[in-house]
Write an enzyme that holds these catalytic residues in place. Structure first.
Site, PDB file in Angstrom:
ATOM      1  N   LYS A  13      48.387  48.435  49.921  1.00  0.00           N
ATOM      2  CA  LYS A  13      49.542  48.949  50.077  1.00  0.00           C
ATOM      3  C   LYS A  13      49.625  50.414  49.410  1.00  0.00           C
ATOM      4  CE  LYS A  13      52.044  45.530  48.148  1.00  0.00           C
ATOM      5  NZ  LYS A  13      50.655  44.708  48.140  1.00  0.00           N
ATOM      6  N   ARG A  88      60.760  42.823  45.351  1.00  0.00           N
ATOM      7  CA  ARG A  88      59.495  41.798  45.180  1.00  0.00           C
ATOM      8  C   ARG A  88      59.868  40.489  45.329  1.00  0.00           C
ATOM      9  NH1 ARG A  88      54.661  42.565  42.670  1.00  0.00           N
ATOM     10  NH2 ARG A  88      55.213  44.738  41.927  1.00  0.00           N
ATOM     11  N   ARG A 127      35.741  43.998  43.817  1.00  0.00           N
ATOM     12  CA  ARG A 127      35.818  45.267  43.268  1.00  0.00           C
ATOM     13  C   ARG A 127      35.380  45.278  41.854  1.00  0.00           C
ATOM     14  NH1 ARG A 127      42.072  46.424  43.776  1.00  0.00           N
ATOM     15  NH2 ARG A 127      42.421  44.617  42.271  1.00  0.00           N
ATOM     16  N   ARG A 161      37.369  43.138  36.710  1.00  0.00           N
ATOM     17  CA  ARG A 161      38.618  43.089  35.896  1.00  0.00           C
ATOM     18  C   ARG A 161      38.948  41.475  35.879  1.00  0.00           C
ATOM     19  NH1 ARG A 161      43.612  46.629  37.449  1.00  0.00           N
ATOM     20  NH2 ARG A 161      44.024  44.481  38.567  1.00  0.00           N
ATOM     21  N   ARG A 172      47.414  34.870  42.109  1.00  0.00           N
ATOM     22  CA  ARG A 172      48.177  35.899  42.733  1.00  0.00           C
ATOM     23  C   ARG A 172      49.096  35.849  44.091  1.00  0.00           C
ATOM     24  NH1 ARG A 172      44.186  40.743  41.248  1.00  0.00           N
ATOM     25  NH2 ARG A 172      45.901  42.093  42.121  1.00  0.00           N
TER      26      ARG A 172
END
Length: 219
Positions: A13, A88, A127, A161, A172
């Site tokens: 996004k 959201r 990532r 992370r 999530r």
């Protein structure tokens, strides 16, 4: 154009928002930027938000909504905007609708970026960030460094992370499904949603999005 961008974490996004906002000559307004701007400027809303974020709590909807309204009052948003990360949830969507009704304007479209869940996990869990400068981002499959675990640019150590692990990514996604996904049905009832695949190169997805938004604008 007045656009809301939705999609699960890892859908791209932020990247698409920047490209689309530039192509459409409208400001890209993200929740993260709203928080950072208000906190760094020490606004009343920023101080309220920091009270929550500094203790690891979620910022209440009323604070987020107030920040978004303030930003939408700025001159560059008068003729259009692209909202990324807001609304959201349903409460925020309803508040945005009420605000726009007061201004006697409407959304032109809600762009839904669709990505299979396994691909989301693969994108985020793979990532790796540079610990030394934080600016360079790699991916174990899509953009690996020349030497495993080492930044090509500065030689810094690459790390994952804490919230990018597969378990946390799936949590999530659960939050997205329960809190954010319902706004898609909310906007579908208003005939505003255009859904595109977010698979492919950045340019391919941008081209797809521009075509979909052009169709939405002509309805």
């Amino acid at each position: 154009m007045r656009i809301v961008l939705v999609g699960p974490p890892g859908a791209g996004k932020g990247t698409q928002a920047q490209y689309l906002a530039k192509n459409l000559s409208i400001p890209h307004i993200s929740t993260g930027d709203l928080f950072r701007s208000n906190i760094s400027q020490g606004t009343a809303l920023g101080r309220k938000a920091q009270e929550y974020t500094s203790s690891g709590r979620l910022v209440p909807d009323e604070v987020t909504i107030a920040m978004a309204k303030d930003r939408l009052e700025e001159a560059d948003a008068a003729e259009g905007f692209l909202l990324d990360g807001f609304p959201r949830n349903l409460g925020q969507a309803e508040a945005l609708d009420a605000y726009l009704r007061d201004k006697e304007v409407t959304l032109d479209g809600v762009l839904d970026l669709e990505v299979p869940e396994d691909e989301v996990v693969k994108r985020i869990a793979g990532r790796r960030l540079c610990r030394k400068d934080g600016a360079h981002v790699y991916h174990v499959s899509y953009n690996p460094p020349k030497t495993e675990g080492v930044c090509d640019v500065c030689g810094g150590e690459l790390y994952q992370r804490d919230d990018d692990t597969e378990d946390k990514v799936r949590v999530r996604l659960e939050v997205y499904h329960s809190e954010t996904e319902p706004i898609i049905d909310y906007y579908k009832a208003q005939d505003l949603v255009v859904t595109i695949s977010a698979l492919g190169t950045v340019d391919e997805v941008t081209r797809r999005a521009m075509e979909a938004l052009g169709a939405a604008e002509s309805v």
